[in-house]
Design an enzyme around this catalytic site. Structure first.
Site, PDB file in Angstrom:
ATOM      1  N   ASP A   1       0.839  -1.209   0.000  1.00 18.46           N
ATOM      2  CA  ASP A   1       0.000   0.000   0.000  1.00 18.46           C
ATOM      3  C   ASP A   1       0.873   1.258   0.000  1.00 18.46           C
ATOM      4  O   ASP A   1       0.367   2.376  -0.028  1.00 18.46           O
ATOM      5  CB  ASP A   1      -1.011  -0.015   1.154  1.00 18.46           C
ATOM      6  CG  ASP A   1      -0.360   0.030   2.525  1.00 18.46           C
ATOM      7  OD1 ASP A   1       0.879  -0.104   2.603  1.00 18.46           O
ATOM      8  OD2 ASP A   1      -1.090   0.196   3.519  1.00 18.46           O
ATOM      9  N   SER A   2       2.187   1.050  -0.031  1.00 21.36           N
ATOM     10  CA  SER A   2       3.106   2.176  -0.251  1.00 21.36           C
ATOM     11  C   SER A   2       2.812   2.829  -1.597  1.00 21.36           C
ATOM     12  O   SER A   2       3.256   3.947  -1.857  1.00 21.36           O
ATOM     13  CB  SER A   2       4.564   1.706  -0.201  1.00 21.36           C
ATOM     14  OG  SER A   2       4.773   0.622  -1.094  1.00 21.36           O
TER      15      SER A   2
ATOM     16  N   ASP B 261      -0.992  -6.119   0.094  1.00 17.41           N
ATOM     17  CA  ASP B 261      -1.376  -5.449   1.343  1.00 17.41           C
ATOM     18  C   ASP B 261      -2.882  -5.264   1.449  1.00 17.41           C
ATOM     19  O   ASP B 261      -3.538  -4.907   0.476  1.00 17.41           O
ATOM     20  CB  ASP B 261      -0.744  -4.043   1.387  1.00 17.41           C
ATOM     21  CG  ASP B 261       0.558  -4.020   2.146  1.00 17.41           C
ATOM     22  OD1 ASP B 261       0.778  -4.900   3.007  1.00 17.41           O
ATOM     23  OD2 ASP B 261       1.372  -3.105   1.878  1.00 17.41           O
TER      24      ASP B 261
ATOM     25  N   LYS C   4      -1.038  -9.300   3.280  1.00 16.25           N
ATOM     26  CA  LYS C   4      -0.232  -8.788   4.395  1.00 16.25           C
ATOM     27  C   LYS C   4      -1.072  -7.808   5.201  1.00 16.25           C
ATOM     28  O   LYS C   4      -1.742  -6.962   4.627  1.00 16.25           O
ATOM     29  CB  LYS C   4       1.042  -8.106   3.883  1.00 16.25           C
ATOM     30  CG  LYS C   4       1.870  -7.457   4.997  1.00 16.25           C
ATOM     31  CD  LYS C   4       3.292  -7.135   4.551  1.00 16.25           C
ATOM     32  CE  LYS C   4       3.456  -5.897   3.744  1.00 16.25           C
ATOM     33  NZ  LYS C   4       3.093  -4.633   4.432  1.00 16.25           N
TER      34      LYS C   4
ATOM     35  N   GLU D  58      -0.895  -5.211   8.779  1.00 14.26           N
ATOM     36  CA  GLU D  58      -0.073  -4.601   9.821  1.00 14.26           C
ATOM     37  C   GLU D  58      -0.641  -5.040  11.168  1.00 14.26           C
ATOM     38  O   GLU D  58      -1.829  -4.865  11.432  1.00 14.26           O
ATOM     39  CB  GLU D  58      -0.083  -3.075   9.651  1.00 14.26           C
ATOM     40  CG  GLU D  58       0.548  -2.674   8.327  1.00 14.26           C
ATOM     41  CD  GLU D  58       0.742  -1.170   8.158  1.00 14.26           C
ATOM     42  OE1 GLU D  58       0.458  -0.406   9.096  1.00 14.26           O
ATOM     43  OE2 GLU D  58       1.196  -0.782   7.064  1.00 14.26           O
TER      44      GLU D  58
ATOM     45  N   GLU E 230       9.740  -4.139  10.395  1.00 19.19           N
ATOM     46  CA  GLU E 230      10.087  -2.814   9.838  1.00 19.19           C
ATOM     47  C   GLU E 230      10.699  -1.905  10.899  1.00 19.19           C
ATOM     48  O   GLU E 230      10.137  -1.726  11.983  1.00 19.19           O
ATOM     49  CB  GLU E 230       8.840  -2.146   9.226  1.00 19.19           C
ATOM     50  CG  GLU E 230       9.177  -0.761   8.659  1.00 19.19           C
ATOM     51  CD  GLU E 230       8.202  -0.234   7.609  1.00 19.19           C
ATOM     52  OE1 GLU E 230       7.312  -0.976   7.161  1.00 19.19           O
ATOM     53  OE2 GLU E 230       8.371   0.943   7.231  1.00 19.19           O
TER      54      GLU E 230
END
Ligand code: KIV
Length: 263
Positions: free
Chosen positions: A43-44, A82, A111, A113, A180
């Site tokens: 999602d970057s 993501d 993925k 978070e 991260e």
């Protein structure tokens, strides 16, 4: 080239470092395919492609469309996609959106978070046969201002909390864990205490693999402030400028299009 599979990734743990880069489009998927083990549709893309201030405005539709373009053009690497912000706030929402994103894109893993509050979501998704990659340490969706991001896991208490979280996420069924911006001693400890691979971003060479955003290693966003962990491998900006200047000059001089490029 044969497709990498999860069994092969597991065999690499403690032996051969796993490689992962982001891709958001067909051309980059074609280039990266087979050259890295994993391709991440991160999602970057919100900040790198769309120029958003953070990743919180990234939508499920955006991830689905970019994800499909990448997965359709990836034959050998495995793909991770993501789940965007606010799409996995509870078990039911997470499952519905994970199934939607995976059935549309056919990515191998989703993925999310993770922190201690959503371990149950990982467990629930795993129970429903979804392959989950957990992401711990600095989790960008928590930040509206990326300038406020600092590395974590420096003191004993934080290090132990991260280790406990990683172990719980492994027990909950995570297939991989992204670490991260985590202190190198803590990353090493987490990696050594897990049987699943860790993929680091700003988390030292002691992880089982490394991931970076491709735009960062190519210098595709030269004007954004970069964190310490980014290494620039190629200055694509310089070469794009060269090509653009040549095009503009030839158009102005009426040298392009010549006969060769005309019908
Ligand atoms: O969105 C992304 O590209 C990521 C990486 C930075 C790990 O999550």
């Amino acid at each position: 080239m044969l497709k990498i599979n999860y069994k092969k990734l597991l065999i690499k743990k403690n032996k051969v470092p796993i490689t992962c880069l982001t891709a958001y489009s067909k051309p980059l998927a074609n280039i990266l395919d087979g050259k890295v083990d994993l391709i991440l549709i991160g999602d970057s893309l919100g900040t790198t492609l769309y120029g958003m201030k953070n990743t919180r405005s990234v939508t499920l539709e955006m991830m689905k469309n970019h994800g499909k373009a990448v997965v359709m053009n990836t034959k050998s690497s495995m793909t991770i996609i993501d789940m965007p912000y606010n799409t996995y706030r509870n078990k039911k929402e997470a499952l519905k959106n994970a199934l939607d994103i995976l059935s549309f894109t056919k990515a191998d893993f989703i993925k999310i978070e993770t922190d201690k509050k959503n371990i149950d979501i990982v467990k629930y998704l795993t129970k429903n046969k979804i392959k989950v990659v957990s992401h711990i340490g600095v989790t960008p969706q928590k930040f509206s201002d990326f300038n406020k991001i600092k590395s974590v896991g420096k003191n004993t208490k934080d290090a132990n909390n991260l280790l406990t979280l990683a172990k719980k996420l492994q027990d909950a069924g995570s297939k991989l864990i992204v670490l991260e911006c985590i202190n190198l001693h803590t990353s090493k400890k987490i990696t050594n205490n897990l049987s699943i691979p860790t993929i680091g971003i700003g988390a030292s060479k002691y992880c089982d693999g490394q991931v970076l955003v491709i735009d960062d290693i190519l210098n595709l966003n030269p004007n954004t402030k970069k964190p310490k962990f980014i290494k620039n491998y190629y200055n694509i900006e310089k070469n794009i400028i060269k090509a653009v200047n040549s095009f503009a000059k030839e158009v102005k001089n009426k040298n392009f299009p010549s006969k060769k490029y005309s019908y």
